[in-house]
Design an enzyme around this catalytic site. Structure first.
Site, PDB file in Angstrom:
ATOM      1  N   TYR A  72       0.861  -1.190   0.000  1.00  0.00           N
ATOM      2  CA  TYR A  72       0.000   0.000   0.000  1.00  0.00           C
ATOM      3  C   TYR A  72       0.894   1.235   0.000  1.00  0.00           C
ATOM      4  O   TYR A  72       1.532   1.557   1.010  1.00  0.00           O
ATOM      5  CB  TYR A  72      -0.888   0.039   1.241  1.00  0.00           C
ATOM      6  CG  TYR A  72      -1.951  -1.033   1.327  1.00  0.00           C
ATOM      7  CD1 TYR A  72      -2.261  -1.845   0.249  1.00  0.00           C
ATOM      8  CD2 TYR A  72      -2.663  -1.217   2.506  1.00  0.00           C
ATOM      9  CE1 TYR A  72      -3.246  -2.820   0.348  1.00  0.00           C
ATOM     10  CE2 TYR A  72      -3.655  -2.181   2.618  1.00  0.00           C
ATOM     11  CZ  TYR A  72      -3.936  -2.982   1.537  1.00  0.00           C
ATOM     12  OH  TYR A  72      -4.913  -3.938   1.645  1.00  0.00           O
ATOM     13  N   LEU A 122     -18.264  -1.594   2.419  1.00  0.00           N
ATOM     14  CA  LEU A 122     -19.029  -0.520   1.776  1.00  0.00           C
ATOM     15  C   LEU A 122     -18.715  -0.455   0.286  1.00  0.00           C
ATOM     16  O   LEU A 122     -19.021   0.534  -0.377  1.00  0.00           O
ATOM     17  CB  LEU A 122     -18.740   0.825   2.442  1.00  0.00           C
ATOM     18  CG  LEU A 122     -19.169   0.948   3.905  1.00  0.00           C
ATOM     19  CD1 LEU A 122     -18.836   2.325   4.461  1.00  0.00           C
ATOM     20  CD2 LEU A 122     -20.672   0.674   4.060  1.00  0.00           C
ATOM     21  N   ARG A 155     -15.999  -0.015  -1.400  1.00  0.00           N
ATOM     22  CA  ARG A 155     -15.144   1.129  -1.754  1.00  0.00           C
ATOM     23  C   ARG A 155     -15.941   2.431  -1.833  1.00  0.00           C
ATOM     24  O   ARG A 155     -15.684   3.283  -2.673  1.00  0.00           O
ATOM     25  CB  ARG A 155     -14.417   0.854  -3.069  1.00  0.00           C
ATOM     26  CG  ARG A 155     -13.507  -0.363  -2.963  1.00  0.00           C
ATOM     27  CD  ARG A 155     -13.072  -0.910  -4.307  1.00  0.00           C
ATOM     28  NE  ARG A 155     -12.263  -2.105  -4.095  1.00  0.00           N
ATOM     29  CZ  ARG A 155     -12.765  -3.327  -3.893  1.00  0.00           C
ATOM     30  NH1 ARG A 155     -14.081  -3.503  -3.908  1.00  0.00           N
ATOM     31  NH2 ARG A 155     -11.977  -4.362  -3.689  1.00  0.00           N
ATOM     32  N   GLY A 156     -16.907   2.532  -0.942  1.00  0.00           N
ATOM     33  CA  GLY A 156     -17.716   3.750  -0.870  1.00  0.00           C
ATOM     34  C   GLY A 156     -18.964   3.717  -1.725  1.00  0.00           C
ATOM     35  O   GLY A 156     -19.829   4.590  -1.601  1.00  0.00           O
ATOM     36  N   SER A 207     -21.947   3.403   0.450  1.00  0.00           N
ATOM     37  CA  SER A 207     -21.819   4.176   1.689  1.00  0.00           C
ATOM     38  C   SER A 207     -22.956   5.175   1.862  1.00  0.00           C
ATOM     39  O   SER A 207     -23.174   5.695   2.953  1.00  0.00           O
ATOM     40  CB  SER A 207     -20.499   4.947   1.689  1.00  0.00           C
ATOM     41  OG  SER A 207     -20.509   5.943   0.673  1.00  0.00           O
TER      42      SER A 207
END
Length: 335
Positions: free
Chosen positions: A58, A211, A213-214, A217
């Site tokens: 990352y 979620l 990746r949003g 959300s």
């Protein structure tokens, strides 16, 4: 909010019922704010979150350094409660590209040495290959982690994004505490064979992408412009007609959330929590505001009627588009 705990499998540690996935703090979803990331990590620890998840790839080590700084500057009591899960093996290049996976025993030990240094810790709580290396038997990769366990550098062995056959082979080699894999209302592929296998073997699930990746959300809008360095700019579920279809599912979910007086994100996380005590959702909050919202899911109780309504609003396989672009889908372990 009362933080509950769950146990990673029959061999792993006790952790908070929600974990914090830190990938988004290192540029995977566009630029991130470093001071806010540190503050969010501290806030998570203060709220009782103990499980911090990262990968050595990352931001090419950036995320581990970030977590290391957060742990170093946190109060001692909170620092000692933190449990760090690290994925390894994904190969990167200076342009930020992806070059495959390396699960050779020598590479496993090399990756671990660098992660320990970047994190500033004397052991890694859960260590796991990020994906299956098709050139290396899983027994060899897991065997190398088991050697690190024997020497005290690693406490528990995990897996990530592999199928039932690989899970069984790994578990026959050494005790496996946990499988990390995507699981959400619109990503339910594990229910067919993976989840029954982990439950048979006493292996827990840390669910990432709860979620999506949003996407689910409740905050993502169809006119949102994504940066070139945002993974979602090439994700099939965020493209064109797929995006509109998926956001329609979110609106159906929003009606249920509003009836319960909670947010869409909270009901989506609560749904994952409801799937079993052996599942620990990882929330990808990058700010204290989003963290607070996610933690609110712990206070959401879903009864049988709620679960039925959610299933009707967002049926299994309702999402449009794959989880990853085609090239990356080919690297996901299915065996």
């Amino acid at each position: 909010m009362t933080m509950r705990t769950r146990t990673l499998g029959t061999t792993g540690p006790q952790v908070s019922a929600l974990g914090l996935g830190c990938m988004g703090m290192s540029g995977m979803y566009g630029d991130a704010d470093r001071p806010e990331s540190i503050a969010t990590l501290h806030a998570a620890l203060e709220a009782g979150v103990t499980l911090l998840d990262t990968g050595d790839f990352y931001g090419m080590g950036h995320n581990e350094l970030l977590i290391g700084e957060a742990l170093r500057t946190a109060p001692a009591a909170l620092r000692e409660n933190a449990l760090v899960s690290v994925k390894f093996g994904a190969l990167r290049d200076p342009d930020g590209g992806w070059s495959g996976f390396d699960g050779r025993p020598a590479a496993v030990k090399n990756f671990a040495a660098y992660s320990l240094q970047r994190l500033g810790v004397d052991h890694i709580d859960v260590y796991r290959p990020s994906r299956l290396d098709p050139q290396v038997p899983i027994e060899e990769t897991v065997g190398a982690i088991a050697e690190l366990v024997e020497k005290g550098w690693v406490r528990h062995i995990g897996l990530s994004e592999v199928g039932a056959e690989t899970i069984r082979r790994a578990a026959a080699t050494a005790p496996i505490a946990d499988l990390q894999i995507e699981y959400a209302l619109i990503s339910r592929g594990i229910e067919e064979s993976v989840l029954p296998t982990t439950r048979e073997l006493g292996i827990s699930i840390t669910a990432y992408g709860v979620l999506s990746r949003g996407l689910i959300s409740g905050h993502f809008t169809p006119d949102r412009q994504l940066a070139a360095n945002d993974f979602r700019s090439v994700s099939p579920r965020f493209q064109g007609e797929n995006l509109q279809h998926n956001l329609n599912l979110v609106e159906a979910l929003r009606k249920i959330a509003e009836q319960k007086g909670v947010s869409v994100a909270q009901i989506a996380i609560a749904w994952v929590l409801s799937r079993g005590e052996d599942i620990v959702p990882l929330v990808g909050a990058r700010t204290r505001e989003r963290l607070t919202e996610s933690l609110g899911a712990l206070d959401v109780t879903l009864d049988a009627g709620d679960l039925t309504a959610i299933e009707e609003a967002v049926p299994a396989d309702a999402a449009a588009g794959d989880r990853y672009p085609a090239a990356q889908m080919s690297h996901l372990g299915s065996k």
